[in-house]
Design an enzyme around this catalytic site. Structure first.
Site, mmCIF file in Angstrom:
data_model
loop_
_atom_site.group_PDB
_atom_site.id
_atom_site.type_symbol
_atom_site.label_atom_id
_atom_site.label_comp_id
_atom_site.label_asym_id
_atom_site.label_seq_id
_atom_site.Cartn_x
_atom_site.Cartn_y
_atom_site.Cartn_z
ATOM 1 N N CYS A 78 36.888 39.225 48.065
ATOM 2 C CA CYS A 78 36.435 39.479 46.401
ATOM 3 C C CYS A 78 37.578 40.361 46.331
ATOM 4 O O CYS A 78 37.794 41.540 46.091
ATOM 5 C CB CYS A 78 34.898 40.255 45.610
ATOM 6 S SG CYS A 78 34.954 40.200 44.423
ATOM 7 N N ASN A 80 39.134 40.954 42.931
ATOM 8 C CA ASN A 80 39.232 41.872 42.311
ATOM 9 C C ASN A 80 38.060 43.414 42.570
ATOM 10 O O ASN A 80 38.240 44.043 42.036
ATOM 11 C CB ASN A 80 38.616 41.439 40.931
ATOM 12 C CG ASN A 80 39.776 40.238 40.066
ATOM 13 O OD1 ASN A 80 40.755 40.324 40.282
ATOM 14 N ND2 ASN A 80 39.023 38.925 40.209
ATOM 15 N N CYS A 232 39.174 35.604 39.604
ATOM 16 C CA CYS A 232 38.900 35.640 40.226
ATOM 17 C C CYS A 232 40.181 35.644 41.385
ATOM 18 O O CYS A 232 40.971 34.681 41.691
ATOM 19 C CB CYS A 232 38.158 34.134 41.350
ATOM 20 S SG CYS A 232 37.126 34.632 42.854
ATOM 21 N N GLY A 233 39.892 37.112 41.990
ATOM 22 C CA GLY A 233 40.693 37.285 42.709
ATOM 23 C C GLY A 233 41.553 36.305 44.022
ATOM 24 O O GLY A 233 42.791 36.162 44.088
HETATM 25 N N1 LIG Z 1 31.636 33.978 44.658
HETATM 26 C C1 LIG Z 1 32.969 34.244 45.443
HETATM 27 C C2 LIG Z 1 32.971 35.551 45.504
HETATM 28 C C3 LIG Z 1 33.745 36.558 44.839
HETATM 29 C C4 LIG Z 1 35.647 36.420 44.483
HETATM 30 C C5 LIG Z 1 35.802 37.646 43.339
HETATM 31 N N2 LIG Z 1 35.772 36.895 41.988
HETATM 32 C C6 LIG Z 1 37.409 37.596 42.911
HETATM 33 O O1 LIG Z 1 37.956 38.316 42.603
HETATM 34 O O2 LIG Z 1 37.709 37.489 44.403
HETATM 35 C C7 LIG Z 1 32.528 33.469 46.936
HETATM 36 O O3 LIG Z 1 30.572 33.641 46.864
HETATM 37 O O4 LIG Z 1 32.916 33.295 47.924
#
Ligand SMILES: N[C@@H](CCC[C@H](N)C(=O)O)C(=O)O
EC number: 5.1.1.7
Length: 295
Positions: A78, A80, A232-233
């Site tokens: 994740c 962010n 989403c990063g």
């Molecule tokens: N939902 C994603 C993980 C989250 C990613 C995040 N918000 C970011 O900033 O990268 C998953 O289950 O892979």
């Protein structure tokens, strides 16, 4: 009573991606999926991802971080949230443990993440190498070329969305390149279907990317286990990698999400670096009653 009752948390965000940071270092407590869902359901601690700090595992690292989605599932990465963890570990009076400099080395399930502070609230995270082989992403069947995989939405001869690039940034991503503004597509409707498509055995994060020019991408993301988010990063990293592999952009771009901009660089060393902000919203403690239904 849940071992999480009365625990202190920070509610933060990274470009509007809602993040809770919880420090469980010094204990062997592990968050259970039902507890994560209960925390996410409370307006005071609502999150897209909860970043949970555990004692370091690999010598030389500052913490081991587990990442939970709204639905209680665990994510490998994740972007962010990693920036928010860095801010918390460096600046939050209860979480900072001197002597930490301005840099951190964090560990998550897929590997190590080096974080560098670039301003009081901005951080650059080395998100590591993208994984591009079909079985690393993973996809359910062999695709020799993951720049465009066979997958489409809509009529076979006139699909609405088709041929996404597939990339793992420690978590699986499918990036559909679109001609119109990503907001003009009903991602809330197609996102859940694509997230759970059988081609993605671990489900996937689904992005719509519009290349504005060789250095600028507009992106909208349906996150696995969390739904539509403001940013989403890892999706921004995956979009830049997918676009650069198709020569649609250079290896460096600004990715504009509903919550704002991230700067993404895919270096010659194959590492993807993401720079962006963090914001502290408030702190709180978990009421014991939160976990009654989760017991
Ligand atoms: N939902 C994603 C993980 C989250 C990613 C995040 N918000 C970011 O900033 O990268 C998953 O289950 O892979």
């Amino acid at each position: 009573m849940s071992p999480l009752a009365h625990r202190r948390f920070l509610k933060m965000n990274g470009l509007g991606n809602e993040i809770v940071v919880l420090d469980l270092r010094g204990s062997d407590v592990r968050v259970q999926p039902a507890e994560a869902r209960a925390i996410a359901a409370d307006p005071a601690s609502r999150f897209d991802q909860m970043m949970v700090l555990h004692d370091p595992v690999t010598p030389g690292t500052d913490a081991f971080v587990r990442i939970y989605n709204t639905d209680g599932s665990e994510a490998g990465a994740c972007g962010n949230g990693t920036r928010c963890v860095a801010w918390a570990m460096l600046d939050d009076p209860a979480m900072a443990r001197p002597p930490l400099g301005e840099n951190l080395l964090l560990e998550t399930r897929p590997g190590l993440l080096a974080v560098v502070r670039v301003s009081p609230v901005d951080f650059t995270v080395d998100m590591g190498r993208p994984r591009l082989r079909w079985d690393e992403i993973p996809l359910a069947e062999p695709f020799p070329d993951t720049r465009r995989i066979e997958l489409q939405v809509g009529p076979i001869d006139d699909p609405v969305l088709h041929s996404p690039g597939a990339v793992s940034m420690g978590n699986p991503h499918a990036v559909f390149f679109v001609e119109r503004d990503p907001d003009s597509y009903d991602l809330a409707r197609v996102g859940p279907l694509l997230e759970c498509h059988p081609i993605f055995p671990d489900r996937a994060n689904i992005s719509l990317a519009r290349v504005l020019d060789r250095g600028h991408i507009r992106l909208k993301v349906w996150e696995r286990g969390a739904g539509l988010t403001r940013a989403c990063g890892t999706a921004a990293c995956a979009a830049l990698v997918a676009a650069a592999r198709l020569r649609l952009t250079d290896r460096e771009a600004t990715v504009t999400l509903p919550g704002g901009d991230l700067r993404i660089v895919w270096g010659e060393d194959d590492h993807v670096r993401m720079t962006g902000p963090t914001e502290l919203e408030h702190e709180g403690t978990f009421a014991p009653s939160l976990f009654e239904a989760a017991a």
